[in-house]
Design a protein around this motif. Structure first.
Motif, short mmCIF file in Angstrom:
data_model
loop_
_atom_site.label_atom_id
_atom_site.label_comp_id
_atom_site.label_asym_id
_atom_site.label_seq_id
_atom_site.Cartn_x
_atom_site.Cartn_y
_atom_site.Cartn_z
N VAL A 232 52.74 -30.93 9.31
CA VAL A 232 51.72 -31.74 8.64
C VAL A 232 50.43 -30.96 8.45
N SER A 233 50.01 -30.21 9.44
CA SER A 233 48.77 -29.45 9.29
C SER A 233 48.92 -28.34 8.25
N ALA A 234 50.11 -27.76 8.14
CA ALA A 234 50.33 -26.76 7.08
C ALA A 234 50.28 -27.42 5.70
N ILE A 235 50.83 -28.62 5.58
CA ILE A 235 50.76 -29.35 4.31
C ILE A 235 49.31 -29.69 3.97
N LEU A 236 48.54 -30.11 4.97
CA LEU A 236 47.13 -30.41 4.74
C LEU A 236 46.38 -29.18 4.25
N MET A 237 46.65 -28.02 4.85
CA MET A 237 45.98 -26.79 4.41
C MET A 237 46.35 -26.46 2.96
N GLY A 238 47.61 -26.67 2.60
CA GLY A 238 48.03 -26.42 1.22
C GLY A 238 47.34 -27.36 0.24
N PHE A 239 47.26 -28.63 0.61
CA PHE A 239 46.58 -29.59 -0.25
C PHE A 239 45.11 -29.25 -0.38
N LEU A 240 44.48 -28.87 0.72
CA LEU A 240 43.05 -28.54 0.67
C LEU A 240 42.78 -27.33 -0.22
N GLY A 241 43.68 -26.34 -0.16
CA GLY A 241 43.52 -25.19 -1.04
C GLY A 241 43.64 -25.58 -2.50
N THR A 242 44.60 -26.45 -2.80
CA THR A 242 44.77 -26.93 -4.17
C THR A 242 43.58 -27.78 -4.61
N ALA A 243 43.10 -28.62 -3.71
CA ALA A 243 41.94 -29.47 -4.04
C ALA A 243 40.70 -28.63 -4.29
N LYS A 244 40.54 -27.56 -3.53
CA LYS A 244 39.37 -26.70 -3.76
C LYS A 244 39.47 -26.01 -5.12
N ALA A 245 40.68 -25.59 -5.50
CA ALA A 245 40.87 -25.00 -6.82
C ALA A 245 40.58 -26.03 -7.92
N MET A 246 41.01 -27.27 -7.69
CA MET A 246 40.70 -28.33 -8.66
C MET A 246 39.19 -28.54 -8.76
N LEU A 247 38.53 -28.56 -7.63
CA LEU A 247 37.09 -28.78 -7.60
C LEU A 247 36.36 -27.71 -8.41
N LEU A 248 36.79 -26.48 -8.27
CA LEU A 248 36.14 -25.39 -9.01
C LEU A 248 36.39 -25.47 -10.50
N SER A 249 37.42 -26.21 -10.92
CA SER A 249 37.71 -26.31 -12.36
C SER A 249 37.09 -27.55 -13.00
N PHE A 250 36.48 -28.44 -12.22
CA PHE A 250 35.83 -29.63 -12.79
C PHE A 250 34.69 -29.21 -13.70
N ASN A 251 34.44 -30.02 -14.73
CA ASN A 251 33.38 -29.68 -15.66
C ASN A 251 32.58 -30.90 -16.09
N SER A 252 32.59 -31.97 -15.31
CA SER A 252 31.85 -33.18 -15.68
C SER A 252 30.36 -33.01 -15.38
N ARG A 253 29.55 -33.95 -15.90
CA ARG A 253 28.11 -33.89 -15.66
C ARG A 253 27.79 -34.08 -14.18
N GLN A 254 28.50 -35.02 -13.53
CA GLN A 254 28.26 -35.27 -12.11
C GLN A 254 28.57 -34.02 -11.29
#
Length: 164
Positions: free
Chosen positions: A50-72
């Motif tokens: 479970v902790s390995a899955i969480l780390m994988g999700f967090l890495g993906t979420a961080k990549a998503m965060l860096l690709s956001f382009n909204s005003r907020q």
């Protein structure tokens, strides 16, 4: 220069994973919880997964965060305080999941019953604390911290997705 006022809600958001992790560990300590010999290997094996899955999700979420382009998102990125706080949330969640994974892997690999004679911790009125007595409270504290740090990131990510 004026003092920056931080709302109580933001302070709570920053520290609630640590608060509840310490509370959970102290409760486990107070209740004298220890690992059950027949279930500990399955429990630790599942925790590692479970902790390995969480780390994988967090890495993906961080990549998503860096690709956001909204005003907020652009406003958050422009505000150095909010941006550094958001990045610290990610680093805390990743380090918590990694720490939980490593701690569980060590416990999975070592038989703590062989170290019952090892004393650690305080020697005041309660007497010496044995290693095996401290393992489950530490594990519960780490698990609680990792889960709540991950939950905090989920809330932020879904808030940003909703706003965009």
């Amino acid at each position: 220069m004026g003092k920056v006022r931080v709302p109580v809600a933001r302070i709570w958001e920053k520290f609630y994973p640590v608060f509840f992790a310490l509370l959970a560990a102290a409760t486990a300590w107070h209740l004298d919880l220890v690992f059950e010999d027949t279930k500990v290997t399955n429990q630790l094996s599942s925790t590692i997964n479970v902790s390995a899955i969480l780390m994988g999700f967090l890495g993906t979420a961080k990549a998503m965060l860096l690709s956001f382009n909204s005003r907020q998102y652009q406003a958050i990125r422009a505000n150095k305080y909010l941006w550094s706080m958001l990045l610290s949330y990610f680093s805390q969640a990743m380090l918590a999941a990694l720490s939980l994974c490593i701690f569980s892997l060590v416990l999975f690999s070592v038989d703590p019953s062989k170290y019952k004679g090892w004393n650690v911790g305080p020697y005041w009125s309660i007497g010496p604390v044995h290693v095996s007595e401290a393992l489950l409270p530490i594990w519960i504290g780490l698990s609680t911290f990792a889960f709540l740090a991950f939950f905090r990131i989920l809330r932020v990510i879904f808030g940003l997705l909703k706003a965009s």
